[in-house]
Structure formats: C-alpha cells, structure tokens
Design an enzyme around this catalytic site. Structure first.
Site, PDB file in Angstrom:
ATOM      1  N   SER A 227      31.824  46.730  54.409  1.00 47.59           N
ATOM      2  CA  SER A 227      33.229  46.831  54.807  1.00 47.59           C
ATOM      3  C   SER A 227      34.076  47.392  53.681  1.00 47.59           C
ATOM      4  CB  SER A 227      33.746  45.433  55.176  1.00 47.59           C
ATOM      5  OG  SER A 227      35.149  45.433  55.308  1.00 47.59           O
TER       6      SER A 227
ATOM      7  N   TYR B  21      35.201  36.812  53.520  1.00 48.91           N
ATOM      8  CA  TYR B  21      34.553  37.851  54.330  1.00 48.91           C
ATOM      9  C   TYR B  21      34.088  39.001  53.442  1.00 48.91           C
ATOM     10  CZ  TYR B  21      34.162  41.918  57.390  1.00 48.91           C
ATOM     11  OH  TYR B  21      33.711  43.059  58.018  1.00 48.91           O
TER      12      TYR B  21
END
Length: 351
Positions: free
Chosen positions: A142, A167
């Site tokens: 990401s 995350y």
C-alpha cells in the site's frame, strides 16, 4: 497458468480474477467474505463472476456459472489447515495475495484484525507457497507504507520506516516477510504499492464511494484536513493491468544490487517492489468537483481537521513499473468518476 487470487470478493481481487480469465489463465478465487463492509456488495461481485451466493459454503469449492476456468472457495487465510489442503489439492503455478484487512481508520479501533489477516494470514500464504513449490508470488502492499515521508513523488527507493497506522505497519511487514522467503527459498516475490484505487464496484469505506453516495442522496460529506489533502487517485482498470503484468512477468534477482548501497525495492534475491498509481495527484476539492460534475449536483461539505493515521499527500513514482512492464496508468479522474457514478446509479437502482 493456474493462479490463486485471494480477496476475490473484494474490489481489486474481483477485477484481477476476471482479467486473468480473459488472458486465458485458470483462476481459483478465495475470500473470507468478512463483514468489514456491506457483504451484499461482496456477494454482488461474486455474482458478477458467476458465483452464486446460495452455493457458497465455507471450505467448499464453487464452480463459476459464467467462466469454466474459474472456481471460488470461502476461506480465511488464518485457517492454516484448510489453506494448506487447498494448495496441496490445486498445485498452483502462481499466487496473487490481495486479501487483507483493509482501512487505515479501522486499524485504530480493531488492531487485532490486522495482525490476524495481514500478518498471520500472509505468513500462511508464504508457507503454503514454500511447501508446494509455488515460486511466483505477488501481493498487495500500500502507498500507506510511506507514512511520514514527505519527499515527493514517493519512490520505491525511499525509506519506509515511519508508518503512521498499524495497517501501514502490517503492509511494510509483508514486504519484509516476502524478502526473507525470496532470499531463503528463491521464491519470486513482488509487492505492489497501490495508490487510492477507485472505480465501479469500489469499496464503500473509501472517499470516492462515500462522495458518490452523498451526491446522489443529498447528504453532507466530511472533508478532512479542510480539503488540503492530495491523493494519487488511480482507476481500477489501470491498477489491474499492472497487477496482471506482474503476475505474468515474475521478478528476478538483481545482478546490480549491492549490500553496501542497498536499494530497498530490489535485492540479490528474486524480490521487487512497484508503485502502481496514476502519478498525477490532485487536491481533494478537485476530486470532489469531479464527483459533483459526474453526478450533476453540488455536495454539502463539513470541513474537519485531519484524522489520526492519515497522510497529507500521496504521489506515485511509477518509472520502474514503466521501464520493467512497459506500462503506466493513464485514466483521468473525470472519466473514471463518470463510470463510477454510472455504476452506482445502476447497482443501487437510482438510474
């Protein structure tokens, strides 16, 4: 090839499976179908792939009614015995791991979900690949890994040691875990850092979907950091084109890599990291205008301060993707949002 794609009830996984099928590959899709967001959207994607909700039973393989070379199984990556059995039975040529517990803000409230899915689950995928001779592994990372980095555009040669959400930390961990397996076992591991993906069938927890829904229902949207954010919004078709090219062209060890001047994005092992982004960041207010133009309405706005875990700007350097894969994303936001709004109207019966 026979390819396992995890996360195929999810946004990117759904499209990746369909693209691979069009390329002539055999695909086994896997998803836990968790309730992080509306499961009806997940079942809708599966239905679009020829997988009927009524046929889905945990651990059982379901054949697509539309694609002869597509089958689906509901499984959690944390379920190691079931995952190992699937690998042993199917003998995959390649694995693309797009399943994950997603979302930056949700990770502030439910951290354990990220460790279970993104760390334990990914570890199980690595081990299953190792013990079943799968050398070709690609996986979702990401743009969140860039964290506090303010050097623009974000390059895969930059340090990513300062994440601002759990995350992001789990995605950085996946990259490190993959490098270890590339080094120890010769697995060809390619990580893909996605930049703010949007489009039809998109995730309802992300801004493009939230803004579209608000526009068509007359609701007010929260605009964080008073709108002073920039995002490298990337259309889903552009993302998937990059993903499939990586699956079809597994990485190799770099003969030029040096431990004295180590490049973080490559290695003496078969390991590589790519950014996949539009490489044209736009201000949040400009993006909202694109939504408003596509919907034909002005959206009421509630300006808010920046949220914990958010970064102010994202901007992808995709030069390596372009040089290695001969490809760079190109869909303009105006066109992408028009398609997204049209899909939303149709799916939710607002046409």
């Amino acid at each position: 090839m026979k390819v396992l794609v995890t996360g195929t009830a999810g946004f990117i996984g759904f499209y990746t499976a369909l693209k691979l099928l069009k390329q002539g590959h055999t695909v086994v899709g896997l998803d836990s179908i968790n309730d992080y967001y509306d499961v009806n959207l997940k079942y809708g994607r599966l239905q679009e792939s020829g997988i009927k909700q009524s046929n889905i039973e945990y651990g059982a393989t379901v054949q697509s009614g539309l694609y002869p070379d597509y089958s689906f199984v509901q499984l959690k990556l944390e379920d190691k015995p079931a995952l190992d059995a699937l690998f042993e039975q199917e003998q995959f040529d390649a694995v693309c791991n797009l399943a994950a517990q997603a979302g930056v803000r949700y990770s502030l409230e439910n951290p354990n979900a990220y460790i279970d899915s993104n760390i334990v689950g990914f570890m199980n995928v690595l081990e299953a690949c190792r013990h079943n001779g799968v050398k070709n592994l690609s996986y979702a990372s990401s743009s969140s890994v860039y964290g506090l980095n303010e050097q623009m555009p974000f390059s895969t040669s930059h340090s990513v040691n300062h994440p601002v959400s759990l995350y992001a930390a789990t995605k950085k961990s996946n990259e490190l875990m993959a490098h270890t397996y590339a080094h120890l076992y010769g697995m060809q591991c390619t990580g893909l850092r996605f930049f703010t993906v949007y489009g039809p069938w998109g995730r309802p927890d992300m801004a493009p979907f939230i803004f579209t829904k608000a526009a068509l229902k007359g609701d007010t949207i929260k605009v964080f950091n008073n709108g002073k954010m920039k995002r490298d919004f990337t259309y889903i078709d552009d993302i998937v084109e990059g993903v499939v090219r990586v699956i079809e062209n597994p990485c190799k060890a770099s003969s030029e890599w040096s431990g004295k001047q180590p490049d973080p994005s490559s290695s003496s092992a078969p390991y590589k990291i790519y950014n996949i982004g539009n490489s044209q960041p736009i201000e949040l207010m400009t993006f909202i205008e694109a939504v408003e133009n596509a919907a034909g309405v002005e959206i009421p706005k509630d300006f808010q301060p920046i949220q914990p875990g958010d970064v102010v700007a994202t901007y992808a350097d995709v030069s390596e993707l372009e040089s290695d894969m001969g490809y760079r994303p190109s869909t303009p936001v105006t066109e992408g949002m028009k398609r997204t709004v049209d899909w939303y109207r149709n799916f939710y019966g607002m046409a």
